[in-house]
Design a protein around this motif. Sequence first.
Motif, PDB file in Angstrom:
ATOM      1  N   SER A 197      40.849 -38.522  65.069  1.00 28.52           N
ATOM      2  CA  SER A 197      40.093 -39.387  65.975  1.00 28.52           C
ATOM      3  C   SER A 197      39.954 -38.644  67.293  1.00 28.52           C
ATOM      4  O   SER A 197      40.715 -37.697  67.559  1.00 28.52           O
ATOM      5  CB  SER A 197      40.815 -40.722  66.166  1.00 28.52           C
ATOM      6  N   GLU A 198      38.977 -39.031  68.104  1.00 29.22           N
ATOM      7  CA  GLU A 198      38.788 -38.299  69.356  1.00 29.22           C
ATOM      8  C   GLU A 198      38.238 -39.238  70.432  1.00 29.22           C
ATOM      9  O   GLU A 198      37.723 -40.326  70.144  1.00 29.22           O
ATOM     10  CB  GLU A 198      37.861 -37.115  69.166  1.00 29.22           C
ATOM     11  N   GLY A 199      38.410 -38.790  71.689  1.00 25.84           N
ATOM     12  CA  GLY A 199      37.878 -39.518  72.834  1.00 25.84           C
ATOM     13  C   GLY A 199      37.397 -38.527  73.895  1.00 25.84           C
ATOM     14  O   GLY A 199      37.637 -37.314  73.795  1.00 25.84           O
ATOM     15  N   LYS A 200      36.704 -39.007  74.933  1.00 26.30           N
ATOM     16  CA  LYS A 200      36.150 -38.157  75.985  1.00 26.30           C
ATOM     17  C   LYS A 200      36.843 -38.459  77.309  1.00 26.30           C
ATOM     18  O   LYS A 200      37.233 -39.605  77.572  1.00 26.30           O
ATOM     19  CB  LYS A 200      34.647 -38.407  76.149  1.00 26.30           C
ATOM     20  N   GLU A 245      38.593 -26.861  85.028  1.00 20.17           N
ATOM     21  CA  GLU A 245      37.301 -26.927  85.695  1.00 20.17           C
ATOM     22  C   GLU A 245      36.708 -28.326  85.509  1.00 20.17           C
ATOM     23  O   GLU A 245      36.955 -28.999  84.507  1.00 20.17           O
ATOM     24  CB  GLU A 245      36.348 -25.889  85.097  1.00 20.17           C
ATOM     25  N   ALA A 246      35.962 -28.724  86.486  1.00 22.50           N
ATOM     26  CA  ALA A 246      35.318 -30.023  86.383  1.00 22.50           C
ATOM     27  C   ALA A 246      34.347 -30.017  85.220  1.00 22.50           C
ATOM     28  O   ALA A 246      33.706 -29.003  84.925  1.00 22.50           O
ATOM     29  CB  ALA A 246      34.599 -30.363  87.692  1.00 22.50           C
ATOM     30  N   GLY A 247      34.275 -31.136  84.523  1.00 19.16           N
ATOM     31  CA  GLY A 247      33.355 -31.217  83.404  1.00 19.16           C
ATOM     32  C   GLY A 247      33.814 -32.259  82.393  1.00 19.16           C
ATOM     33  O   GLY A 247      34.779 -32.996  82.610  1.00 19.16           O
ATOM     34  N   LEU A 248      33.111 -32.284  81.250  1.00 13.72           N
ATOM     35  CA  LEU A 248      33.391 -33.241  80.190  1.00 13.72           C
ATOM     36  C   LEU A 248      34.258 -32.568  79.121  1.00 13.72           C
ATOM     37  O   LEU A 248      33.905 -31.488  78.622  1.00 13.72           O
ATOM     38  CB  LEU A 248      32.081 -33.749  79.562  1.00 13.72           C
ATOM     39  N   TYR A 249      35.357 -33.201  78.720  1.00 11.49           N
ATOM     40  CA  TYR A 249      36.279 -32.656  77.715  1.00 11.49           C
ATOM     41  C   TYR A 249      36.455 -33.669  76.572  1.00 11.49           C
ATOM     42  O   TYR A 249      36.421 -34.890  76.802  1.00 11.49           O
ATOM     43  CB  TYR A 249      37.647 -32.357  78.323  1.00 11.49           C
ATOM     44  N   THR A 250      36.635 -33.109  75.389  1.00 16.19           N
ATOM     45  CA  THR A 250      36.924 -33.940  74.210  1.00 16.19           C
ATOM     46  C   THR A 250      38.423 -33.849  73.895  1.00 16.19           C
ATOM     47  O   THR A 250      38.971 -32.735  73.796  1.00 16.19           O
ATOM     48  CB  THR A 250      36.135 -33.480  72.973  1.00 16.19           C
ATOM     49  N   ILE A 251      39.067 -35.008  73.766  1.00 16.36           N
ATOM     50  CA  ILE A 251      40.486 -35.057  73.354  1.00 16.36           C
ATOM     51  C   ILE A 251      40.504 -35.430  71.870  1.00 16.36           C
ATOM     52  O   ILE A 251      40.129 -36.539  71.501  1.00 16.36           O
ATOM     53  CB  ILE A 251      41.279 -36.084  74.180  1.00 16.36           C
ATOM     54  N   ARG A 252      40.944 -34.477  71.029  1.00 17.77           N
ATOM     55  CA  ARG A 252      40.917 -34.686  69.572  1.00 17.77           C
ATOM     56  C   ARG A 252      42.346 -34.830  69.045  1.00 17.77           C
ATOM     57  O   ARG A 252      43.221 -34.015  69.355  1.00 17.77           O
ATOM     58  CB  ARG A 252      40.220 -33.518  68.885  1.00 17.77           C
ATOM     59  N   VAL A 253      42.554 -35.863  68.223  1.00 15.90           N
ATOM     60  CA  VAL A 253      43.858 -36.126  67.585  1.00 15.90           C
ATOM     61  C   VAL A 253      43.651 -36.063  66.065  1.00 15.90           C
ATOM     62  O   VAL A 253      42.820 -36.801  65.533  1.00 15.90           O
ATOM     63  CB  VAL A 253      44.405 -37.509  67.989  1.00 15.90           C
ATOM     64  N   GLU A 303      44.467 -31.770  70.733  1.00  9.83           N
ATOM     65  CA  GLU A 303      43.671 -30.627  71.192  1.00  9.83           C
ATOM     66  C   GLU A 303      42.729 -31.060  72.323  1.00  9.83           C
ATOM     67  O   GLU A 303      42.178 -32.173  72.289  1.00  9.83           O
ATOM     68  CB  GLU A 303      42.840 -30.058  70.037  1.00  9.83           C
ATOM     69  N   PHE A 304      42.545 -30.151  73.321  1.00  4.03           N
ATOM     70  CA  PHE A 304      41.546 -30.317  74.383  1.00  4.03           C
ATOM     71  C   PHE A 304      40.409 -29.346  74.088  1.00  4.03           C
ATOM     72  O   PHE A 304      40.642 -28.125  73.970  1.00  4.03           O
ATOM     73  CB  PHE A 304      42.129 -30.008  75.758  1.00  4.03           C
ATOM     74  N   ILE A 305      39.155 -29.884  73.973  1.00  2.69           N
ATOM     75  CA  ILE A 305      37.978 -29.065  73.669  1.00  2.69           C
ATOM     76  C   ILE A 305      37.022 -29.185  74.860  1.00  2.69           C
ATOM     77  O   ILE A 305      36.666 -30.299  75.290  1.00  2.69           O
ATOM     78  CB  ILE A 305      37.279 -29.547  72.384  1.00  2.69           C
ATOM     79  N   ASP A 306      36.595 -28.001  75.442  1.00  3.78           N
ATOM     80  CA  ASP A 306      35.659 -28.071  76.577  1.00  3.78           C
ATOM     81  C   ASP A 306      34.244 -28.260  76.066  1.00  3.78           C
ATOM     82  O   ASP A 306      33.995 -28.325  74.853  1.00  3.78           O
ATOM     83  CB  ASP A 306      35.796 -26.845  77.487  1.00  3.78           C
TER      84      ASP A 306
END
Length: 735
Positions: A728-731, A712-720, A682-685
């Motif tokens: 687990s997740e990363g940015k 859009e430019a910005g910070l996203y959370t990649i959740r597995v 999942e991609f979370i804005d």
Amino acid sequence: MLKREFIVLTFLLFISVSFSFGQNIVFSENFSGTTIPSSFLLIKNDTGTVSPDVSDFTDPWIIIDIGSSRMAASTSWYTDNGNGVPQSDNWMITPKMSISQLATVKWDARALDPQFPDGYELWVLDGVGITNPTAADFLNNGSMVFSVQDPPAGTGESSTWISRSIDLFNFGFSNTDVFIAWRNNSTDKYILAVDNIEVIDYFNIDSRLSSIISPTANSCKLETSESITVEIQNLGTDPLTSVPVSYSLDLGAPITETATFSPALNTFETGTYTFTNPIDLSMDELYSLDCWTELNADGNIRNDSLVKIIGSADTVVLDAMDYTTGFELFDFSDLKSWAWTFDNLDGGGDGFGIFEANFAKNGSFVLSANSNTLQSENDWAYSTCVRLTAGIPYSINYYHRTGVLSNGDPIQENFQIGIGNNPDTMGMIVLGSDSVASQDYERYAVSFQPATTDIYYVGINRTTDPSAGPGSPFLYIIDDFKIEDLVAPTAAFSVIVGSQDSSVSITNNSLGDGNSYLWEWGDGDTSILASPDFYQYGDTGFYQVCLTASNFAGSDQTCQTIKIEAVTLPQADFISSLNGLEITVTDDSKGSVNSWAWDFGDGTTAVGPGPIVHTYTEMEAFEVCLTVSNIKGSDTHCDTIVLTSIEDIITENNRLKIYPNPANDEFYLSLELPFMESLTIEFIDIKGRRIYSELIQVLGKHHTMYDCSKLEAGLYTIRVHSNKGYYSEGKVVIF
């Protein structure tokens, strides 16, 4: 009484035409079909409606089943029509029949519920000029010859089967046509059952030829002048003082003489008569002897004649040929199949005979004994005469099988086989006894070495006890009987050395009849069992196992050398593999193992070598243990199994990787799992919205490129995360 079903075999060795005492069965019905026979007339002469509890009674009388028996039945259990329960009036009328001067009707009846016993009536109507009688015909012009009133006026019919009998001539019915009707006229009872209806004519004058006493059915050697003796029975009501009696041999010219009796034969008494003219039966063949009475005014000629097949058998000399028979009565190449005699010593009215049967091993005939099902069996069958030479060993062998019980299981039949100088039990030497319980033919053999040269008969004795097993014994079948020179045995056996202990499995493969056996195990022990199955050694080493097979014709020995190895304590070990919460274990122990016991550390156990699959419910560390055993003892090996979450696995050593980071047009996601798992990406804005999701299957390394050019430019959370809730997740920064 309840009907019984029997296998019917066609008996051809002795043919007779006879009937019961002075009677002719005019009509008989035992209701073995699924409906009342169409020849009966059924009349419902009431307006009642049957209770829903007996809704099967759609006709005045129907067929019902109780156990394995069928019978006619009628109900009086009606519903209340507002004015009480109406009286039943159900008629079952036989077809029209002709009766003579002395006629009797017999039947069995019972009320199925002793608390609600039915009553009924028996009516007879003169049938002259009537085709389809009505209830009114019986009530207006017929005669009620029997009745049982239902309560409270009477006691109703018996709740157990009771046999009833009415002499129709006592009611004026003689030498006419009649209809007979059973009328259920009970009120609010249950079910009346009727079965085994018979209408029988008796006679004033009736001579029955009951038996051809001599010559015997077969003999070792008949002569040129054999006398004929017959038995005559008076089955009429008038005394008999003289009866013309005749015989014919092989359909030749009849010989007629007069048998006189003083005092006269009264009803049921018997007398014997020996013809003054003998017959020549000296040829080695089958003869047909017809005998009959010729009494004027005999009321029943159906029991006047008998036909007896007589075998005049020359002695079979075993030195010249084997004696073999498949009991094929009409095949003269089947040596002396007809020259057997039979003896029924249990008095049960059954016993051995030669029958035509579709289950013969070969051909169309078998030697068989039916069961009387009432008492212990003691039936004998005696072979034709054979001449055996002193000092020469012989094999007596045949194939046999049994019938089956109602559940399909084979019946166990007990028997013994003997030999003697006469076709009777006197002096019969028992050579062997055994039992058989198989629907397939099995070979049975014994051996005999006569001390003197003489004439001998083989006797087969069926000794089955009906009380010894489930159900009643029913059928013992024999085919392909043979007496032949005994051949010396050939000793042979196979042996399997046990891998778990110091035992060996033995199979006796020797050839030959009437064998005795001696096993020598090589350690000083012996056995005389035919098939010992196994032997347990006390120590390791090399042993010579020898088998000696012997019979009257000689002996043979064969030996094998076997090695018994030491059994050591096993060393437990196992291999395992993990797949999420699931573990698979397989034995990898060293040495011989008899048993395996697993403990998975969470209270769950299992047995067997595996592979065994077990699923845990929690992500923890568990101690898995395997205990293996043999006759020397047991050993246990344990491993600690650590179940790790996906979050731990993915984050361990940075297994979840996102690069390049920051990213512009695209980035890569890389992860690695040691087992198969379904994962959601999942991609979370930054506002917590899920803007992308996909489901993937991962085993080992997974490497995927994602297009982020339109984000859009910005910070996203990649959740597995998995469907079990671990994640687990990363940015990643998109610019």
